[in-house]
Motif scaffolding. Structure first.
Motif, PDB file in Angstrom:
ATOM      1  N   PRO A 122       9.577   8.943   1.703  1.00 51.00           N
ATOM      2  CA  PRO A 122       8.519   8.068   1.207  1.00 51.00           C
ATOM      3  C   PRO A 122       7.624   7.446   2.266  1.00 51.00           C
ATOM      4  O   PRO A 122       6.478   7.117   1.989  1.00 51.00           O
ATOM      5  CB  PRO A 122       9.297   6.980   0.471  1.00 51.00           C
ATOM      6  N   ARG A 123       8.140   7.263   3.494  1.00 50.23           N
ATOM      7  CA  ARG A 123       7.351   6.578   4.512  1.00 50.23           C
ATOM      8  C   ARG A 123       8.101   6.633   5.835  1.00 50.23           C
ATOM      9  O   ARG A 123       9.299   6.902   5.877  1.00 50.23           O
ATOM     10  CB  ARG A 123       7.074   5.126   4.110  1.00 50.23           C
ATOM     11  N   TRP A 177      13.794   3.243   6.185  1.00 52.54           N
ATOM     12  CA  TRP A 177      13.466   4.582   5.707  1.00 52.54           C
ATOM     13  C   TRP A 177      13.599   5.628   6.809  1.00 52.54           C
ATOM     14  O   TRP A 177      13.888   6.803   6.539  1.00 52.54           O
ATOM     15  CB  TRP A 177      12.069   4.603   5.083  1.00 52.54           C
ATOM     16  N   GLN A 223       4.146   9.156   3.095  1.00 48.71           N
ATOM     17  CA  GLN A 223       3.555   8.053   3.854  1.00 48.71           C
ATOM     18  C   GLN A 223       3.022   6.932   2.967  1.00 48.71           C
ATOM     19  O   GLN A 223       1.919   6.414   3.177  1.00 48.71           O
ATOM     20  CB  GLN A 223       2.428   8.583   4.762  1.00 48.71           C
ATOM     21  N   ASN A 224       3.810   6.576   1.941  1.00 50.96           N
ATOM     22  CA  ASN A 224       3.448   5.467   1.064  1.00 50.96           C
ATOM     23  C   ASN A 224       2.120   5.693   0.358  1.00 50.96           C
ATOM     24  O   ASN A 224       1.396   4.740   0.033  1.00 50.96           O
ATOM     25  CB  ASN A 224       3.412   4.142   1.848  1.00 50.96           C
ATOM     26  N   ASP A 225       1.789   6.952   0.109  1.00 51.54           N
ATOM     27  CA  ASP A 225       0.519   7.321  -0.519  1.00 51.54           C
ATOM     28  C   ASP A 225       0.838   8.140  -1.769  1.00 51.54           C
ATOM     29  O   ASP A 225       1.343   9.257  -1.670  1.00 51.54           O
ATOM     30  CB  ASP A 225      -0.326   8.131   0.467  1.00 51.54           C
ATOM     31  N   GLN A 244       6.909   5.030  -4.102  1.00 48.02           N
ATOM     32  CA  GLN A 244       6.697   3.625  -3.788  1.00 48.02           C
ATOM     33  C   GLN A 244       5.841   2.930  -4.843  1.00 48.02           C
ATOM     34  O   GLN A 244       5.934   1.729  -5.032  1.00 48.02           O
ATOM     35  CB  GLN A 244       6.064   3.491  -2.407  1.00 48.02           C
ATOM     36  N   ASP A 245       4.998   3.688  -5.510  1.00 48.67           N
ATOM     37  CA  ASP A 245       4.250   3.183  -6.664  1.00 48.67           C
ATOM     38  C   ASP A 245       4.912   3.776  -7.899  1.00 48.67           C
ATOM     39  O   ASP A 245       4.685   4.926  -8.255  1.00 48.67           O
ATOM     40  CB  ASP A 245       2.781   3.587  -6.582  1.00 48.67           C
ATOM     41  N   ASP A 252       5.707  -5.139  -2.693  1.00 47.51           N
ATOM     42  CA  ASP A 252       4.635  -4.689  -3.576  1.00 47.51           C
ATOM     43  C   ASP A 252       5.076  -4.856  -5.029  1.00 47.51           C
ATOM     44  O   ASP A 252       6.059  -4.258  -5.460  1.00 47.51           O
ATOM     45  CB  ASP A 252       4.318  -3.227  -3.267  1.00 47.51           C
ATOM     46  N   SER A 265       5.750  -2.025  -7.420  1.00 43.74           N
ATOM     47  CA  SER A 265       7.033  -1.330  -7.242  1.00 43.74           C
ATOM     48  C   SER A 265       8.102  -2.045  -8.049  1.00 43.74           C
ATOM     49  O   SER A 265       8.168  -3.273  -8.070  1.00 43.74           O
ATOM     50  CB  SER A 265       7.413  -1.326  -5.763  1.00 43.74           C
ATOM     51  N   TRP A 310       4.561  -5.022   1.096  1.00 47.85           N
ATOM     52  CA  TRP A 310       5.508  -4.456   2.063  1.00 47.85           C
ATOM     53  C   TRP A 310       4.901  -4.303   3.454  1.00 47.85           C
ATOM     54  O   TRP A 310       5.286  -3.400   4.212  1.00 47.85           O
ATOM     55  CB  TRP A 310       6.044  -3.086   1.607  1.00 47.85           C
TER      56      TRP A 310
END
Length: 346
Positions: free
Chosen positions: A42-43, A49, A74-76, A100-101, A166, A169, A199
């Motif tokens: 994820p990141r 992580w 990458q949290n995208d 993450q979302d 966030d 999340s 975050w």
């Protein structure tokens, strides 16, 4: 582990009708389950992580699963969607992800479900879309336990800063809601300053500086993710000469979430008081365990497991809630904690 495995006959029928990879035990792709596993990390901006990533890589190298080349979103959420599409194009028969979302991944989950590709979600529980298994700790317990620890240490009085993750999340929401509910109910004498951070450590540090300027008598901090908040928080407190050892006058009681080695070092040094250890090792281990189980056509029931966790039913699947112990100066050197095993596993 309470496992209910499909019978050979049922498996044959399923294979004939739907070509489920989970029933193809003789596939040469990857041993028992058959088929490749797509794994998205994820990141890489968090020590937690990064540790999870290292555990995943070691397990893949050891042959625990046959994996496609690992990706990192990458949290995208856009990158995650694209990576999942790449997995399907490359013939993945199961997918491991940690969105993450948790609200924006539903369409991709629906697409995977249509293609009969089971999904294991790590640490986060998608809001919608079918999930084979969520591998996660009880994040509401994180918030409640952090509240209880702070409330008792401060004897029910004072001012506490909360770095919220966030809120899009499920983890950020669960921790924040549980922390607030506990404070409102059990410690009404403590004033809580909720700081939304997405975050991000720099955001948390900037907001903490502003809050301290307005309220110099802050005496507690709850960090929902030590991997991103620890270093900027300690740097700011040290700069302002507010980083005083535990047990001394003016000490700000700090509890964190993650359980990374740096938090343990900070506890030993008296810079923070406690953390709740998210099991990065177990997240990796059971993410791959359930990916293989999905390929094998296994199903699960609610109840206790053989690894000290509990499986619960959620609206879109099942969730294995792994244990996440409170770590203080009393048990920070416990060799069973994953952060104390990293050198042995390197």
């Amino acid at each position: 582990m309470r496992v209910r495995t499909t019978s050979a006959a049922a498996c044959a029928v399923l294979l004939a009708v739907t070509a489920l990879a989970g029933c193809n035990r003789e596939s040469s792709d990857s041993g028992a389950g058959g088929g490749k596993v797509g794994i998205d990390l994820p990141r890489s901006d968090s020590d937690f992580w990064n540790s999870y990533q290292n555990y995943i890589k070691k397990s893949v190298k050891a042959g625990d699963v046959s994996a496609l080349p690992l990706t990192n979103s990458q949290n995208d959420i856009g990158k995650l969607v694209a990576n999942v599409q790449t997995f399907t194009d490359q013939g993945a028969k199961a997918v491991v992800m940690a969105p993450q979302d948790t609200g924006a991944i539903a369409e991709s989950l629906n697409t995977l479900n249509e293609k009969k590709i089971p999904v294991v979600s790590v640490d986060t529980r998608p809001d919608k879309g079918d999930i084979y298994m969520v591998v996660r700790a009880d994040n509401k317990a994180y918030g409640t336990n952090a509240c209880t620890y702070l409330g008792e240490q401060l004897k029910g009085k004072g001012k506490v800063v909360e770095f919220q993750g966030d809120l899009s999340s499920i983890n950020g929401r669960d921790r924040s809601e549980a922390f607030k509910a506990c404070m409102d109910k059990d410690f009404p004498g403590i004033e809580v300053f909720e700081l939304a951070t997405d975050w991000k450590g720099d955001v948390a540090s900037a907001k903490l500086q502003s809050t301290l300027a307005a309220h110099p008598d802050i005496n507690g901090i709850y960090m929902q993710a030590g991997g991103v908040f620890l270093q900027p928080t300690l740097a700011l407190l040290e700069q302002k000469k507010l980083l005083k050892p535990a047990g001394t006058d003016g000490h700000i009681t700090i509890i964190s979430n993650d359980g990374i080695p740096e938090e343990f070092d900070a506890i030993r040094a008296g810079k923070i008081d406690a953390t709740i250890s998210q099991p990065a090792d177990l997240y990796a281990k059971y993410a791959l365990y359930y990916a293989k189980a999905a390929l094998d056509g296994k199903t699960f029931e609610e109840g206790p497991t053989d690894h000290d966790s509990t499986i619960i039913k959620i609206p879109n699947g099942y969730e294995d809630q792994l244990p996440a112990p409170l770590v203080t100066k009393e048990n920070v050197d416990d060799p069973k904690l994953w952060a104390n095993q990293l050198e042995k596993k390197s």
